[in-house]
Design a protein around this motif. Structure first.
Motif, PDB file in Angstrom:
ATOM      1  N   HIS A 195       0.197  -7.059  -1.243  1.00  0.00           N
ATOM      2  CA  HIS A 195       1.045  -6.215  -2.104  1.00  0.00           C
ATOM      3  C   HIS A 195      -0.077  -5.252  -2.775  1.00  0.00           C
ATOM      4  O   HIS A 195      -1.224  -5.742  -3.029  1.00  0.00           O
ATOM      5  CB  HIS A 195       1.756  -6.856  -3.199  1.00  0.00           C
ATOM      6  CG  HIS A 195       3.109  -7.570  -2.913  1.00  0.00           C
ATOM      7  ND1 HIS A 195       3.110  -8.727  -2.224  1.00  0.00           N
ATOM      8  CD2 HIS A 195       4.093  -6.983  -2.895  1.00  0.00           C
ATOM      9  CE1 HIS A 195       4.352  -9.029  -2.088  1.00  0.00           C
ATOM     10  NE2 HIS A 195       5.090  -8.018  -2.439  1.00  0.00           N
ATOM     11  N   VAL A 197      -1.123  -1.849  -5.613  1.00  0.00           N
ATOM     12  CA  VAL A 197      -0.914  -1.045  -6.569  1.00  0.00           C
ATOM     13  C   VAL A 197      -1.329   0.359  -6.368  1.00  0.00           C
ATOM     14  O   VAL A 197      -2.524   0.740  -5.941  1.00  0.00           O
ATOM     15  CB  VAL A 197      -1.908  -1.702  -7.989  1.00  0.00           C
ATOM     16  CG1 VAL A 197      -1.468  -0.678  -9.138  1.00  0.00           C
ATOM     17  CG2 VAL A 197      -1.711  -3.153  -8.108  1.00  0.00           C
ATOM     18  N   LEU A 223       4.605  -2.595  -2.447  1.00  0.00           N
ATOM     19  CA  LEU A 223       3.982  -2.094  -3.750  1.00  0.00           C
ATOM     20  C   LEU A 223       4.193  -3.305  -4.944  1.00  0.00           C
ATOM     21  O   LEU A 223       5.481  -4.151  -5.052  1.00  0.00           O
ATOM     22  CB  LEU A 223       4.607  -0.739  -4.353  1.00  0.00           C
ATOM     23  CG  LEU A 223       4.266   0.456  -3.802  1.00  0.00           C
ATOM     24  CD1 LEU A 223       4.857   1.356  -4.385  1.00  0.00           C
ATOM     25  CD2 LEU A 223       2.739   0.456  -3.703  1.00  0.00           C
ATOM     26  N   ALA A 225       3.357  -2.755  -7.951  1.00  0.00           N
ATOM     27  CA  ALA A 225       3.184  -2.017  -9.110  1.00  0.00           C
ATOM     28  C   ALA A 225       2.893  -0.435  -8.856  1.00  0.00           C
ATOM     29  O   ALA A 225       2.190  -0.266  -7.957  1.00  0.00           O
ATOM     30  CB  ALA A 225       2.478  -2.704 -10.547  1.00  0.00           C
ATOM     31  N   GLU A 226       3.305   0.489  -9.790  1.00  0.00           N
ATOM     32  CA  GLU A 226       2.826   1.871  -9.673  1.00  0.00           C
ATOM     33  C   GLU A 226       2.275   2.145 -11.245  1.00  0.00           C
ATOM     34  O   GLU A 226       2.822   1.568 -12.072  1.00  0.00           O
ATOM     35  CB  GLU A 226       3.845   2.685  -9.434  1.00  0.00           C
ATOM     36  CG  GLU A 226       4.642   2.851  -8.170  1.00  0.00           C
ATOM     37  CD  GLU A 226       5.691   3.860  -8.059  1.00  0.00           C
ATOM     38  OE1 GLU A 226       5.952   4.123  -6.748  1.00  0.00           O
ATOM     39  OE2 GLU A 226       6.304   4.347  -8.773  1.00  0.00           O
ATOM     40  N   ALA A 227       1.165   2.836 -11.287  1.00  0.00           N
ATOM     41  CA  ALA A 227       0.281   3.158 -12.177  1.00  0.00           C
ATOM     42  C   ALA A 227       0.092   4.488 -12.468  1.00  0.00           C
ATOM     43  O   ALA A 227      -0.027   5.119 -11.465  1.00  0.00           O
ATOM     44  CB  ALA A 227      -0.790   2.228 -12.512  1.00  0.00           C
ATOM     45  N   ILE A 233      -4.944   1.287 -12.497  1.00  0.00           N
ATOM     46  CA  ILE A 233      -4.991   0.630 -11.089  1.00  0.00           C
ATOM     47  C   ILE A 233      -5.966  -0.425 -11.053  1.00  0.00           C
ATOM     48  O   ILE A 233      -5.655  -1.667 -10.586  1.00  0.00           O
ATOM     49  CB  ILE A 233      -4.965   1.493  -9.947  1.00  0.00           C
ATOM     50  CG1 ILE A 233      -3.761   2.554  -9.755  1.00  0.00           C
ATOM     51  CG2 ILE A 233      -5.116   0.903  -8.599  1.00  0.00           C
ATOM     52  CD1 ILE A 233      -3.608   3.470  -8.994  1.00  0.00           C
ATOM     53  N   LEU A 236      -5.116  -3.344 -13.121  1.00  0.00           N
ATOM     54  CA  LEU A 236      -3.995  -4.182 -12.807  1.00  0.00           C
ATOM     55  C   LEU A 236      -4.725  -5.188 -11.456  1.00  0.00           C
ATOM     56  O   LEU A 236      -4.228  -6.201 -11.157  1.00  0.00           O
ATOM     57  CB  LEU A 236      -2.894  -3.462 -12.245  1.00  0.00           C
ATOM     58  CG  LEU A 236      -2.062  -2.792 -13.455  1.00  0.00           C
ATOM     59  CD1 LEU A 236      -1.036  -1.858 -12.724  1.00  0.00           C
ATOM     60  CD2 LEU A 236      -1.056  -3.855 -13.774  1.00  0.00           C
ATOM     61  N   ALA A 241      -2.983  -8.344  -9.800  1.00  0.00           N
ATOM     62  CA  ALA A 241      -1.508  -7.816  -9.539  1.00  0.00           C
ATOM     63  C   ALA A 241      -1.515  -7.673  -7.856  1.00  0.00           C
ATOM     64  O   ALA A 241      -0.328  -7.454  -7.519  1.00  0.00           O
ATOM     65  CB  ALA A 241      -1.255  -6.418 -10.342  1.00  0.00           C
ATOM     66  N   ALA A 244      -5.682  -2.382  -3.854  1.00  0.00           N
ATOM     67  CA  ALA A 244      -5.447  -0.971  -4.082  1.00  0.00           C
ATOM     68  C   ALA A 244      -6.589  -0.168  -3.033  1.00  0.00           C
ATOM     69  O   ALA A 244      -7.557  -0.774  -2.638  1.00  0.00           O
ATOM     70  CB  ALA A 244      -5.726  -0.509  -5.486  1.00  0.00           C
TER      71      ALA A 244
END
Length: 311
Positions: A195, A197, A223, A225-227, A233, A236, A241, A244
């Motif tokens: 996953h 970010v 994904l 999460a989106e930041a 990012i 996270l 999280a 990236a």
């Protein structure tokens, strides 16, 4: 046709909406409507078709648009030519940049440029890439530094021919992982299960990720999460999280502090171009001309600090 009316006309043509156009040109909505009506009265034609979906250009509006752009550009050229005749006038320079580029690359160089051109008033504006290009087109800034935008992010699907651009650096992308993660470099199949970010769709940083994944045959990233910022990012990722993929200059400090771990990205797209963009003019303002000349001479050392140490 007054330049003020043409500028408002182009803002409405770009946005298709009086409210958004009013925000762009810093006018009340009623003033925007009045100016469009005044221009239509002067020309004796309707320039927009109005519907529930917004405002679209009529054939007359389409015909006017390129001339409006050229007339405004010519007015800027005339002003620049007059300014260039003012003896002893250094002028001002408004520079736009992405925050990461401004802090990591431009700030040290601008200090030296300011010292060499003490009479030039420098303003540094921070914004996202799409906003930088809009401000550049509207004449609010003189030059912009950003990552090259993929064609799919361009409004018309192609670069604006009124803008000149030069690639000034190629920045490596960094694959970052939580500090407690297995730090052995991973292959594409493993990454497909991870996953990530990322920034939101439409952002130039997100376009970099999508391009890198697409050309690696991974489709879209999964994904977590989106930041809204690279710092968020990195935070996270540091908190576990996900992974990236970002320009390394934006997370170099976090990597050095061991807040995140850097892994080798196994895909074919491993870098992103930083471009300098400015408006084409018959005569460049003296301050912008000085920047372009000095930047061309010292481009390599501006974006590669290690080269300065080796000189």
């Amino acid at each position: 046709m007054h330049p003020r009316l043409l500028k408002t006309f182009l803002a409405v043509a770009r946005t298709g909406n009086v409210t958004r156009a009013a925000q762009e040109v810093n006018l009340a909505q009623s003033s925007v409507s009045d100016q469009i009506q005044a221009l239509e009265t002067e020309l004796g034609v309707s320039l927009f078709t109005r519907s529930r979906q917004g405002l679209t250009l009529t054939p007359a509006g389409e015909a006017l648009k390129p001339y409006a752009e050229d007339l405004l550009a010519l007015a800027d050229d005339a002003r620049a030519a007059v300014d260039a005749t003012k003896a002893g006038t250094a002028g001002s320079l408004s520079i736009g940049a992405l925050e990461t580029i401004a802090s990591a690359r431009l700030a040290p160089w601008l200090a030296g440029f300011r010292a060499a051109h003490a009479g030039i008033d420098i303003k540094l504006r921070i914004a996202v890439s799409g906003e930088l290009l809009r401000r550049l087109g509207d004449g609010e800034i003189d030059v912009a530094f950003c990552f090259e935008r993929p064609a799919e992010l361009e409004d018309a699907g192609a670069p604006d021919q009124h803008l000149a651009r030069r690639t000034v650096a190629v920045e490596p992308l960094a694959l970052i992982a939580p500090p407690g993660d297995n730090h052995v470099d991973v292959d594409l199949a493993t990454l497909a299960e991870k996953h990530f970010v990322a920034t939101e769709t439409g952002c130039v940083y997100r376009a970099m990720v999508d391009k890198a994944f697409g050309e690696a045959g991974l489709g879209k990233p999964r994904l977590a999460a989106e930041a809204g910022s690279i710092d968020a990012i990195a935070g996270l990722v540091a908190a576990g999280a996900g992974f990236a993929l970002v320009p390394r200059l934006a997370v170099a400090a976090a990597i050095e502090r061991a807040e995140v771990a850097e892994l080798a990205w196994p895909g074919p797209v491993r870098s992103a171009d930083i471009v300098m963009v400015w408006r084409r003019r018959r005569v460049q303002p003296p301050a912008l001309k000085a920047l372009l000349e000095q930047f061309q001479e010292k481009c390599a050392t501006v974006f590669r600090p290690e080269l300065r140490k080796n000189k």
